[in-house]
Each structure stands twice: as structure tokens, then as C-alpha cells.
Enzyme design. Structure first.
Site, short mmCIF file in Angstrom:
data_model
loop_
_atom_site.label_atom_id
_atom_site.label_comp_id
_atom_site.label_asym_id
_atom_site.label_seq_id
_atom_site.Cartn_x
_atom_site.Cartn_y
_atom_site.Cartn_z
N SER A 1 0.84 -1.19 0.00
CA SER A 1 0.00 0.00 0.00
C SER A 1 0.89 1.25 0.00
CB SER A 1 -0.95 -0.03 1.20
OG SER A 1 -1.96 0.94 1.07
N LYS B 1 -20.31 17.34 3.28
CA LYS B 1 -19.37 17.59 4.37
C LYS B 1 -19.20 16.35 5.21
CE LYS B 1 -16.72 19.85 7.17
NZ LYS B 1 -15.34 20.19 6.74
#
Length: 341
Positions: free
Chosen positions: A168, A220
Site C-alpha cells: 500500500s 461535508k
């Protein structure tokens, strides 16, 4: 009773003096710490050739007889004299270590180490990074990768060695190297993005507990731990993950154009031997083998930027390390049967 009264008075005066001394020492330490804020750490430089030479000489003393040892030393002195006479300068290899956690905390010292070596390294030198990381936060490993990109952009050859794991975010850093070396059983890959969080909304609802989230901006907050998640929020969250994955693939492809991105950007990991077949790495070799070989014809310098830590930070770090060791020990015990039975 008079004796005990005198003793109590003496003890009280002693404690008072000790407390006063302690207060003075704390004040002095605080002032010194304030003056040292600008110089918050120092760069340690160690010549690794001396380390390898010490290992070899120790073995020679134990194995060779006096005549053989004398012949070896004579040959070494002759070779050194010839090199000096010819005016040859050995190439330099700067060695860095990056042991990454989920926050890529090692970036704090990596950035200073890179700045230091770039102040004198040229395209005739080499930087070797011994990298170990299973990945972590996107923005943290993005910054860590940018530090290695500085080396590549400066035209200094960069070799990344992976002895255990570069997955990763760890592989995001490794792919920047001009050359990636990996141990046969190291873990490589995991070019993917993951995010997970619990949701206890139904539990709260069951106990008649309301939880409100107020936002300004449609997206948001997409998914929450306590509020009720919607399909629209999940879809937006998934879109964000996909966008991040595309950036990840583009970044890897920029530095490893020989990769078949459709094949390797699935989030899978491979052992070193399989990673070599898929061109994720360039060679199967441990960092010990590579550096020991380079020490024969180059000068190796290990760089480590050590930051000064306060007493509270040192105590907290020690406690954190102790907890990590306990948890790792128990995890190894629990997982041992699964891996070795």
C-alpha cells in the site's frame, strides 16, 4: 517525644530543601528546552564500511593463523596504497532507514535526512533506502513519498530495499526507486485503498438515543459512526475511494511504466518471487547482501536524524513501545496456529 519532635522538624526542613532544589532544576530544564527549540535534533552519520570491516576482521582473527593473517593485512595495505597513489575516490552510498507505521511517523526524520544528503550528493553517488511499511494514511504516505521523489528528481540514483514488507503506502514509496530489491518472502503490492468504520446508529435508536449531525455543504459528512448512513452518502464515499485509487495507480504508473496496472492494482499482495514475475520489483536480494557487496567498492554512510524529545515524550514513547510489543506478542501467539499448522 522531644526526639520525635526534633526528627519531624529535621524531616520537614529536608523535604523543603529537596522541593526547592527540584523546582530550580525544573526551571533550568524549561529554560534550556526553550533555547533548544530551534535546534530540535541532530544528524548522526556512521560509516558502515567500518562495521563490515570489523565483522570480517573478527572472523579472520578467529580462523586464520598468524602467517595467513599477516599476508591478508599486507595485501590490504598494498591495495590501499595503490588506490591512494592512483588518486581514485570511491563512490559514496548514503543509507537511510524508513520503518513506517500507520501515520508514517518516520517522515519526520526522513525529510531532514534527505535535505542533508542532497546538499552534497551527485549523480555519481547512490541513496539506498531500507524500507519497511504495510501502509497507512493516504496524506501521510503521500508526504513520505514526496521526500523520496526529491532524490529521484535531483538525479541521484535511488535504490529501495525491502526485506519484509512494502505494501500500500509502503509500495507507493518503494516504486519511486530506480531499482527495487526485495527478499524472496517479502510482501509486496496492495495497490488499493480501504476505509472502514463502525456504525452504532441502530443500537442508539433501540435505546431511544438521538444523535444529530449538522453540516454546511452537501457532502461535508458522508458516513458517520453514530448517525444514520444513507445510500447517497455511501455512494459518495465510494466515489472518493475510487478517485484516490486512480491517483494511486497513476502515481505508481509514473515511476513503474512497465507494470500491467489492470493486473496488479487490485489490492492484492504477492511474495517477493511472484512480485519479481509481475515486475513490481527488479531483483531478489536482501539489503544485507546488497550493502555488503557495495561496501567492497564504495564508501557507505548511514544517516539518521535524531530528534530531541522531552521527558514526557520519552516516557510516552516507552509506554507505547511496551504496549505494541505486548499486543504483537499476543497476536503472534494467536496467529501461530493458523500459519504453521
Amino acid at each position: 517525644m522531644e526526639f520525635f519532635a526534633d526528627y519531624a522538624g529535621f524531616l520537614a526542613r529536608t523535604v523543603t530543601v529537596l522541593v526547592a532544589i527540584l523546582v530550580v532544576l525544573v526551571a533550568i530544564a524549561a529554560l534550556r528546552g526553550r533555547n533548544r527549540r530551534v535546534a530540535s535534533g541532530h544528524l548522526d552519520v556512521r560509516k558502515l564500511n567500518d562495521f563490515y570491516k570489523g565483522l570480517r576482521e573478527r572472523l579472520e582473527h578467529s580462523v586464520l593463523d598468524k602467517a595467513q593473517l599477516k599476508a591478508v593485512r599486507k595485501a590490504e595495505a598494498k591495495a590501499a596504497k595503490q588506490t591512494k597513489k592512483a588518486g581514485k575516490h570511491k563512490p559514496r552510498v548514503f543509507v537511510l532507514d524508513f520503518d513506517g507505521d500507520i501515520k508514517a511517523s518516520a517522515t519526520d526524520h526522513l525529510r531532514h535526512e534527505v535535505t542533508a544528503l542532497l546538499s552534497m550528493a551527485t549523480d555519481k553517488d547512490e541513496v539506498v533506502v531500507r524500507l519497511e511499511s504495510g501502509g497507512g494514511m493516504v496524506h501521510s504516505y503521500g508526504l513520505a513519498s514526496s521526500q523520496l521523489a526529491r532524490i529521484r528528481d535531483a538525479g541521484v540514483p535511488l535504490t529501495v530495499c525491502v526485506d519484509k514488507v512494502a505494501a500500500s503506502g509502503g509500495y507507493m514509496m518503494a516504486c519511486i526507486g530506480d531499482k527495487i530489491l526485495a527478499a524472496p518472502f517479502s510482501i509486496i503490492g496492495s495497490i488499493g485503498v480501504v476505509a472502514q468504520l463502525p456504525n452504532v446508529h441502530r443500537l442508539l435508536k433501540k435505546h431511544d438515543i438521538d444523535f444529530e449531525v449538522l453540516t454546511a455543504g452537501e457532502y461535508k459528512r458522508t458516513l458517520t459512526v453514530f448517525g444514520e448512513n444513507t445510500d447517497k452518502g455511501r455512494q459518495k464515499f465510494q466515489e472518493d475511494l475510487e478517485a484516490t485509487h486512480e491517483l494511486f495507480k497513476g502515481f505508481v504508473g509514473r515511476y513503474r511504466s512497465q507494470l500491467d496496472m489492470a493486473e496488479i492494482a487490485t489490492g492484492e499482495v504477492w511474495l517477493g518471487t511472484a512480485a519479481l514475475e509481475k515486475k513490481l520489483v527488479d531483483e531478489l536480494r536482501t539489503s544485507d547482501e546488497y550493502l555488503a557487496a557495495r561496501a567492497k567498492d564504495a564508501e557507505l554512510f548511514h544517516l539518521h536524524y535524531a530528534a530531541r524529545k522531552s521527558l514526557q515524550e520519552r516516557v510516552g514513547l516507552a509506554a507505547s513501545v511496551a504496549i505494541d510489543r505486548v499486543l504483537l506478542s499476543w497476536w503472534e501467539r494467536l496467529s501461530q496456529q493458523r500459519f504453521w499448522q
